[in-house]
Design an enzyme around this catalytic site. Structure first.
Site, mmCIF file in Angstrom:
data_model
loop_
_atom_site.group_PDB
_atom_site.id
_atom_site.type_symbol
_atom_site.label_atom_id
_atom_site.label_comp_id
_atom_site.label_asym_id
_atom_site.label_seq_id
_atom_site.Cartn_x
_atom_site.Cartn_y
_atom_site.Cartn_z
ATOM 1 C CB SER A 95 -0.927 -0.034 1.292
ATOM 2 O OG SER A 95 -1.921 0.856 1.103
ATOM 3 C CG ASP A 223 -6.761 -3.190 -3.465
ATOM 4 O OD1 ASP A 223 -7.351 -2.147 -2.902
ATOM 5 O OD2 ASP A 223 -5.482 -3.143 -3.474
ATOM 6 C CG HIS A 252 -5.653 -2.448 0.389
ATOM 7 N ND1 HIS A 252 -4.851 -2.121 -0.748
ATOM 8 C CD2 HIS A 252 -5.218 -1.759 1.171
ATOM 9 C CE1 HIS A 252 -3.949 -1.234 -0.688
ATOM 10 N NE2 HIS A 252 -3.993 -1.105 0.704
#
Length: 272
Positions: A95, A223, A252
């Site tokens: 991320s 995601d 995610h």
């Protein structure tokens, strides 16, 4: 729990396990070293040294009022790498941690880095501008900031199921969701919002084009936090010779839901 001091005298917690070639894990926005619990034991057992850090304002590290821009965070990472004199590193960023990795490479080069893995990374550029019309409007970014200020626990709780894409059959226990929420809420509000804005406003496209080391990009097709068309697929187009892998049911939080696939893909990269 060892600590080190950054160049601006912030005390950061880090973890160091195993021996052998080093893998440095850089955590997601709002998460810390604990997020990698399904990766570290696996790689230690494979004969690797695993190094993790709680970035400033996260986990067990100091909670300063400033320093949540990606330049400072990349320098914090460099301070740890230099302190431990790590070389031939496989660096893994998830991320916003992927943004830290990209910024580290831009500011400190590839001398110590052998391989790069960008997992569900918020790259290459999130802000909508004239030359990035696919990006996210700034009012959406600031609406999230306001929601975090209004009720941060509710904001995270409302997105937990989507984070793990449980609607696609990914099995995640309520207890695991709860501990992930607690980890997110352990980050300071200042750090959470500061990194959110920095990740949104930073354009990584020029630096990604300059990466020359072997690179793996892993992203989930489902995601919701970093939509794959805006992030993973575009990043793969910018890095020459990158290997791109897309998990059809991955959200995610694929470091949990797809841990076996991810570990095997990271191992394949590390052993090149």
């Amino acid at each position: 729990m060892p600590y080190f001091e950054t160049r601006d005298d912030v005390r950061l917690a880090y973890e160091d396990y195993g021996t052998g070639r080093p893998i440095v894990f850089v955590a997601s926005w709002a998460l810390g070293a604990d997020m990698w619990e399904y990766q570290v034991p696996f790689f230690v057992e494979q004969g690797y040294r695993c190094v993790l850090v709680d970035r400033r304002g996260h986990g067990r590290s100091d909670r300063p009022a400033t320093g949540y821009d990606l330049d400072t965070l990349a320098d914090d990472l460099a301070d740890l790498i230099d302190l431990l004199d790590l070389r031939e590193i496989t660096v893994v960023g998830h991320s916003a941690g992927g943004g830290e990795v990209a910024r580290y490479l831009q500011r400190h080069g590839e001398d110590r880095i052998a391989k790069v893995a960008l997992v569900a990374a918020t790259l290459p550029y999130l802000e909508r501008t004239e030359d990035n019309p696919e990006g996210v409007p700034e009012e959406v970014c600031e609406a999230t900031v306001q929601a975090l200020r209004d009720d941060r626990p509710a904001w995270f709780a409302n997105r937990a199921q989507g984070f793990f894409a449980t609607h696609l059959g990914n099995e995640v226990s309520p207890a695991l969701i709860d501990i992930t929420l607690r980890q997110c809420l352990s980050a300071t509000p200042m750090g959470t919002i500061g990194l959110w804005r920095s990740a949104y406003h930073t354009d990584h496209r020029p630096s990604l084009r300059k990466i020359t080391v072997p690179t793996l990009i892993v992203h989930g097709a489902a995601d919701q936090s970093a939509p794959v068309a805006l992030t993973g697929r575009r990043t793969a187009q910018l890095i020459r010779h990158a290997v791109y892998k897309e998990y059809p049911t991955g959200g995610h939080g694929l470091f949990v839901t797809h841990k076996d696939d991810l570990n095997n893909d990271l191992l394949e990269l590390a052993e090149q």
